[in-house]
Design a protein around this motif. Structure first.
Motif, PDB file in Angstrom:
ATOM      1  N   ALA A 250       0.642  -5.483  -0.712  1.00 22.28           N
ATOM      2  CA  ALA A 250      -0.641  -6.172  -0.537  1.00 22.28           C
ATOM      3  C   ALA A 250      -1.821  -5.226  -0.748  1.00 22.28           C
ATOM      4  O   ALA A 250      -1.802  -4.084  -0.293  1.00 22.28           O
ATOM      5  CB  ALA A 250      -0.714  -6.794   0.851  1.00 22.28           C
TER       6      ALA A 250
ATOM      7  N   GLU B 192       3.526  -3.520   1.861  1.00 23.39           N
ATOM      8  CA  GLU B 192       3.780  -2.528   0.813  1.00 23.39           C
ATOM      9  C   GLU B 192       3.171  -2.903  -0.524  1.00 23.39           C
ATOM     10  O   GLU B 192       2.891  -2.038  -1.345  1.00 23.39           O
ATOM     11  CB  GLU B 192       5.294  -2.344   0.623  1.00 23.39           C
TER      12      GLU B 192
ATOM     13  N   ASP C 241       2.286  -9.739  11.888  1.00 25.48           N
ATOM     14  CA  ASP C 241       3.034  -8.483  12.027  1.00 25.48           C
ATOM     15  C   ASP C 241       2.453  -7.425  11.101  1.00 25.48           C
ATOM     16  O   ASP C 241       2.590  -7.503   9.876  1.00 25.48           O
ATOM     17  CB  ASP C 241       4.511  -8.774  11.691  1.00 25.48           C
ATOM     18  N   LYS C 242       1.837  -6.421  11.709  1.00 20.39           N
ATOM     19  CA  LYS C 242       1.191  -5.366  10.940  1.00 20.39           C
ATOM     20  C   LYS C 242       2.205  -4.581  10.103  1.00 20.39           C
ATOM     21  O   LYS C 242       1.882  -4.002   9.075  1.00 20.39           O
ATOM     22  CB  LYS C 242       0.506  -4.416  11.931  1.00 20.39           C
ATOM     23  N   ASP C 243       3.472  -4.561  10.549  1.00 18.22           N
ATOM     24  CA  ASP C 243       4.522  -3.814   9.845  1.00 18.22           C
ATOM     25  C   ASP C 243       5.306  -4.659   8.844  1.00 18.22           C
ATOM     26  O   ASP C 243       6.298  -4.199   8.291  1.00 18.22           O
ATOM     27  CB  ASP C 243       5.537  -3.248  10.853  1.00 18.22           C
ATOM     28  N   ALA C 244       4.893  -5.894   8.636  1.00 18.07           N
ATOM     29  CA  ALA C 244       5.643  -6.743   7.699  1.00 18.07           C
ATOM     30  C   ALA C 244       5.719  -6.045   6.342  1.00 18.07           C
ATOM     31  O   ALA C 244       4.721  -5.496   5.873  1.00 18.07           O
ATOM     32  CB  ALA C 244       4.967  -8.104   7.566  1.00 18.07           C
TER      33      ALA C 244
ATOM     34  N   LYS D 188       4.498   4.120   3.264  1.00 18.60           N
ATOM     35  CA  LYS D 188       3.601   3.028   2.870  1.00 18.60           C
ATOM     36  C   LYS D 188       3.026   3.379   1.508  1.00 18.60           C
ATOM     37  O   LYS D 188       2.288   4.343   1.364  1.00 18.60           O
ATOM     38  CB  LYS D 188       2.480   2.841   3.892  1.00 18.60           C
ATOM     39  N   LYS D 189       3.430   2.599   0.512  1.00 17.55           N
ATOM     40  CA  LYS D 189       2.902   2.839  -0.827  1.00 17.55           C
ATOM     41  C   LYS D 189       1.651   1.997  -1.018  1.00 17.55           C
ATOM     42  O   LYS D 189       1.274   1.220  -0.171  1.00 17.55           O
ATOM     43  CB  LYS D 189       3.943   2.473  -1.887  1.00 17.55           C
TER      44      LYS D 189
ATOM     45  N   VAL E  47      -4.760  -6.222   0.371  1.00 14.12           N
ATOM     46  CA  VAL E  47      -5.371  -6.412   1.686  1.00 14.12           C
ATOM     47  C   VAL E  47      -4.369  -7.132   2.592  1.00 14.12           C
ATOM     48  O   VAL E  47      -3.832  -8.175   2.221  1.00 14.12           O
ATOM     49  CB  VAL E  47      -6.652  -7.280   1.601  1.00 14.12           C
ATOM     50  N   LEU E  48      -4.105  -6.542   3.754  1.00  8.07           N
ATOM     51  CA  LEU E  48      -3.274  -7.212   4.752  1.00  8.07           C
ATOM     52  C   LEU E  48      -4.181  -7.632   5.897  1.00  8.07           C
ATOM     53  O   LEU E  48      -4.785  -6.789   6.562  1.00  8.07           O
ATOM     54  CB  LEU E  48      -2.180  -6.263   5.257  1.00  8.07           C
ATOM     55  N   VAL E  49      -4.325  -8.938   6.074  1.00  3.79           N
ATOM     56  CA  VAL E  49      -5.131  -9.449   7.184  1.00  3.79           C
ATOM     57  C   VAL E  49      -4.176  -9.697   8.351  1.00  3.79           C
ATOM     58  O   VAL E  49      -3.289 -10.542   8.265  1.00  3.79           O
ATOM     59  CB  VAL E  49      -5.838 -10.766   6.791  1.00  3.79           C
ATOM     60  N   VAL E  50      -4.337  -8.910   9.406  1.00  2.00           N
ATOM     61  CA  VAL E  50      -3.466  -9.077  10.564  1.00  2.00           C
ATOM     62  C   VAL E  50      -4.066 -10.172  11.448  1.00  2.00           C
ATOM     63  O   VAL E  50      -5.040  -9.947  12.166  1.00  2.00           O
ATOM     64  CB  VAL E  50      -3.324  -7.758  11.357  1.00  2.00           C
TER      65      VAL E  50
ATOM     66  N   VAL F  61      -3.311 -10.638  -1.359  1.00  2.00           N
ATOM     67  CA  VAL F  61      -3.764 -10.674   0.030  1.00  2.00           C
ATOM     68  C   VAL F  61      -2.617 -11.230   0.863  1.00  2.00           C
ATOM     69  O   VAL F  61      -1.986 -12.209   0.470  1.00  2.00           O
ATOM     70  CB  VAL F  61      -5.002 -11.595   0.185  1.00  2.00           C
TER      71      VAL F  61
ATOM     72  N   LYS G 148      12.432  -3.299   6.104  1.00  2.00           N
ATOM     73  CA  LYS G 148      11.616  -2.571   7.083  1.00  2.00           C
ATOM     74  C   LYS G 148      12.046  -1.117   7.197  1.00  2.00           C
ATOM     75  O   LYS G 148      11.262  -0.260   7.593  1.00  2.00           O
ATOM     76  CB  LYS G 148      11.694  -3.248   8.451  1.00  2.00           C
TER      77      LYS G 148
ATOM     78  N   LEU H 106      -5.458  -2.097   2.106  1.00  2.00           N
ATOM     79  CA  LEU H 106      -6.363  -2.136   3.243  1.00  2.00           C
ATOM     80  C   LEU H 106      -5.778  -3.026   4.340  1.00  2.00           C
ATOM     81  O   LEU H 106      -5.256  -4.096   4.047  1.00  2.00           O
ATOM     82  CB  LEU H 106      -7.674  -2.742   2.734  1.00  2.00           C
ATOM     83  N   VAL H 107      -5.871  -2.583   5.585  1.00  2.00           N
ATOM     84  CA  VAL H 107      -5.405  -3.421   6.692  1.00  2.00           C
ATOM     85  C   VAL H 107      -6.625  -3.862   7.497  1.00  2.00           C
ATOM     86  O   VAL H 107      -7.410  -3.038   7.959  1.00  2.00           O
ATOM     87  CB  VAL H 107      -4.426  -2.646   7.604  1.00  2.00           C
ATOM     88  N   LEU H 108      -6.814  -5.168   7.608  1.00  2.00           N
ATOM     89  CA  LEU H 108      -7.959  -5.692   8.360  1.00  2.00           C
ATOM     90  C   LEU H 108      -7.491  -6.295   9.671  1.00  2.00           C
ATOM     91  O   LEU H 108      -6.568  -7.108   9.691  1.00  2.00           O
ATOM     92  CB  LEU H 108      -8.667  -6.786   7.555  1.00  2.00           C
TER      93      LEU H 108
END
Ligand SMILES: Cc1cc2nc3c(=O)[nH]c(=O)nc-3n(C[C@H](O)[C@H](O)[C@H](O)COP(=O)(O)OP(=O)(O)OC[C@H]3O[C@@H](n4cnc5c(N)ncnc54)[C@H](O)[C@@H]3O)c2cc1C
Lengths: 305, 257
Positions: A283, A281, A274-277, B227-228, A285-288, A269, A125, B232-234
């Motif tokens: 992914a 770095e 946790d949005k900061d997981a 952040k590299k 797409v990160l689905v929060v 994906v 982190k 996309l953050v959904l």
């Protein structure tokens, strides 16, 4: 600047990490010398000088003996830095060598900023820059952090060395990973369960999404250690390396040892509360979201496509 | 048999971290604290060994401010006999060589037969302290163990290597072992054991009595990684999120083809 690069050999094989040591050395603008306990039949393809101790005489890894060999070379070559891979060999041997040399050690270097090593902390982190206060330093490099544009070529100048020291530990054999069952390397879609699934009953939810996507399910290490999923489904440094078309990491934080096994996947994906997981770095797409709510809905929608 | 197990108190890694005012470590405020995961395996192994050999004395050691006593109490409730608390409010500024020297200074005249530590801490992750303690004390050591068997001073361990391969290693006590995830299943302290733990000795020793070496490195700076990748953050309602994701997978991957 002079660097002593420690290549690795195990069970009759030269391990691939040596070229990353060379890449690091070039980045540091250094002159380098290799050290290997191995065999003349499998040498790094480079032009550097290489000190070779014969593994058939030394046996497999023996910390006391390998330390002694390296310290002898250091005394002869007087390098500014001794460089290991951050591997089971490197992280075990590096502190022993550092101690013997009175040198400072920095573990798991991922970058160098103005000559100062940078390492990840707190499960990646945060990053930390470490200022070394001793003349000599020992570093270990995170796998994959340093690379060369081209595969090096050449033949090293070999100088053979030996040691007549005994170690206080005895190597008695290797135990290979259990095989059989699922072959994750063949799956084009992998959905993996991390500790975030919370309880063993939820493995089925992950397996269900994998089925809906026509793939297999995998897991991170804590899920395997807890015996919720068998070991041959573990992805990572101490599990399998995979590169499917699609990798879905559910409730996985993205520790470096997990990423090492899956970051070559074509599309990644991550589902994480946790949005900061750190998995963010790598992914695409990160689905929060809470996977317990999200995964069943996603599975149902895919099944009805 | 005298056994020592060394533990560290670390923040829960899912915490929201902030860099502190000095810019060299994380801010300690608002964090949830726990026993370093790797050390839980070390404590469990030490307790199992104590149960196996019967006549034994098991000390748990931890360096830190008074706050770390909470974590030590968990180890006592898991079955350690006594606690050695090295009181140091500045522990986060110490580097691995210094930490190891403090532990070795404490241990050197106590003739421990076995010392267990975690293979690394979850926050610093240097993986050096256990091995350095052994080097200070002149003991043989094996790192990253995932299997441990002890009989009459003889120790057989399995070291975890890459790709699921293990190396089988034999050695004799006295020795030091650093423990890896999966070595055993750490027990949950029971209520009666939590009550018993309250009566166990937990002695504090000022760090000044034990620290004899200079730092060999220091932290220049701590910061958040860039952040590299630009992934996309959904965020939003799960129903919508699922539709969005399916749309993306249709466009960017061939999995529905
Ligand atoms: C030498 C060595 C080798 C290792 N080898 C491997 C290896 O091969 N493979 C491996 O995986 N690990 C390996 N590890 C362990 C690795 O360091 C991490 O401990 C591990 O990967 C963490 O697994 P995790 O992400 O599932 O769990 P955690 O790090 O605990 O993360 C859980 C995640 O789930 C999220 N979460 C929690 N609840 C929910 C919810 N309801 N919905 C969505 N998200 C949620 C959290 O935000 C968190 O990000 C190794 C470690 C070492 C030291």
């Amino acid at each position: 600047m002079k660097l002593l690069l420690i290549a690795e050999y195990r069970d009759g094989q030269l391990l691939a990490g040596w070229s990353e040591l060379l890449a690091f050395s070039r980045e540091m603008g250094g002159e380098s010398v290799f050290f290997l306990v191995g065999s003349e039949e499998h040498l790094p393809t480079c032009d550097e000088k290489l000190y070779l101790a014969d593994s058939s005489a030394c046996g497999e890894y023996n910390p006391d003996l390998h330390k002694k060999l390296i310290v002898d070379i250091v005394n002869k070559e007087q390098p500014d830095m001794v460089v290991f891979s951050h591997s089971s060999y490197g992280w075990d041997l590096a502190p022993r060598v550092a101690f013997a040399l009175g040198a400072s050690q920095v573990s798991e270097v991922v970058d160098v900023s103005d000559g100062v090593p940078v390492i990840p902390v707190c499960n990646s982190k945060l990053r930390r820059e470490v200022k070394i206060k001793t003349d000599q330093a020992v570093v270990t490099l995170q796998a994959g952090a340093f690379g060369l544009q081209e595969e090096p070529s050449g033949t090293p100048t070999v100088e053979k060395i030996s040691v007549d020291a005994a170690g206080r530990t005895t190597f008695t054999g290797y135990e290979q990973a259990e095989s059989g069952g699922v072959d994750l390397a063949k799956a084009s879609v992998i959905v993996s369960a991390g500790r975030g699934i919370g309880k063993p009953e939820n493995v089925e939810m992950i397996a269900g999404l994998a089925r809906a996507l026509g793939g297999e399910y995998g897991a991170s290490r804590p899920v395997v250690d807890s015996e919720w999923v068998e070991h041959n489904r573990q992805v990572g440094t101490t599990g399998q390396t995979v590169a499917p078309k699609l990798y879905v990491a559910c409730g996985i934080s993205g520790a470096i040892q997990h990423l090492a096994g899956m970051k070559k996947s074509e599309f990644i994906v991550a589902v994480n509360t946790d949005k900061d997981a750190p998995v963010g770095e790598v992914a695409d797409v990160l689905v929060v979201a809470d996977l317990k709510q999200f995964v069943p809905v996603l599975t149902e929608k895919i099944e009805s496509l | 048999m005298k056994i020592l197990v060394c533990i560290k108190q670390v923040p829960d890694m899912e915490s929201k971290f902030k860099v502190d005012d000095s810019g060299t470590w994380y801010d300690r405020a608002d964090l949830a604290w726990r026993m370093n995961e790797y050390d839980e395996y070390a404590v469990e192994q030490a307790v199992q060994l104590k149960e196996q050999v019967g006549d034994s004395d098991l000390t748990v050691l931890c360096i830190g401010g008074d706050q770390v006593k909470e974590t030590m109490k968990k180890a006592l409730a898991m079955g350690c006999d006594r606690g050695a608390h090295i009181l140091d409010d500045e522990v986060s500024t110490k580097e691995p060589y210094q930490i190891a020297s403090i532990i070795a200074e404490y241990a050197q005249d106590k003739s421990f037969d076995l010392i267990f530590t975690g293979m690394q801490s979850q926050d610093r992750g240097s993986g050096q302290v256990g091995i350095l303690v052994a080097e200070f004390l002149g003991l043989p050591s094996v790192s990253t163990i995932v299997d441990f068997v002890y009989e009459d001073g003889k120790i057989d361990v399995k070291r975890e290597l890459e790709g699921g391969v293990k190396a089988c290693v034999g050695l004799s006590a006295p020795a030091l072992l650093t423990c890896q995830l999966g070595l055993n299943t750490p027990r949950y302290p029971t209520l009666p054991n939590i009550m018993k733990a309250k009566k166990k000795e937990l002695l504090s020793i000022p760090v000044e009595d034990l620290l004899k070496v200079e730092a060999r490195q220091e932290t220049a700076r701590v910061y958040f990684p860039e952040k590299k990748g630009g992934g996309l953050v959904l965020e939003g309602e799960v129903d919508q999120l699922a539709d969005q994701l399916i749309q993306i997978l249709k466009e960017k991957t061939g999995v529905f083809a």
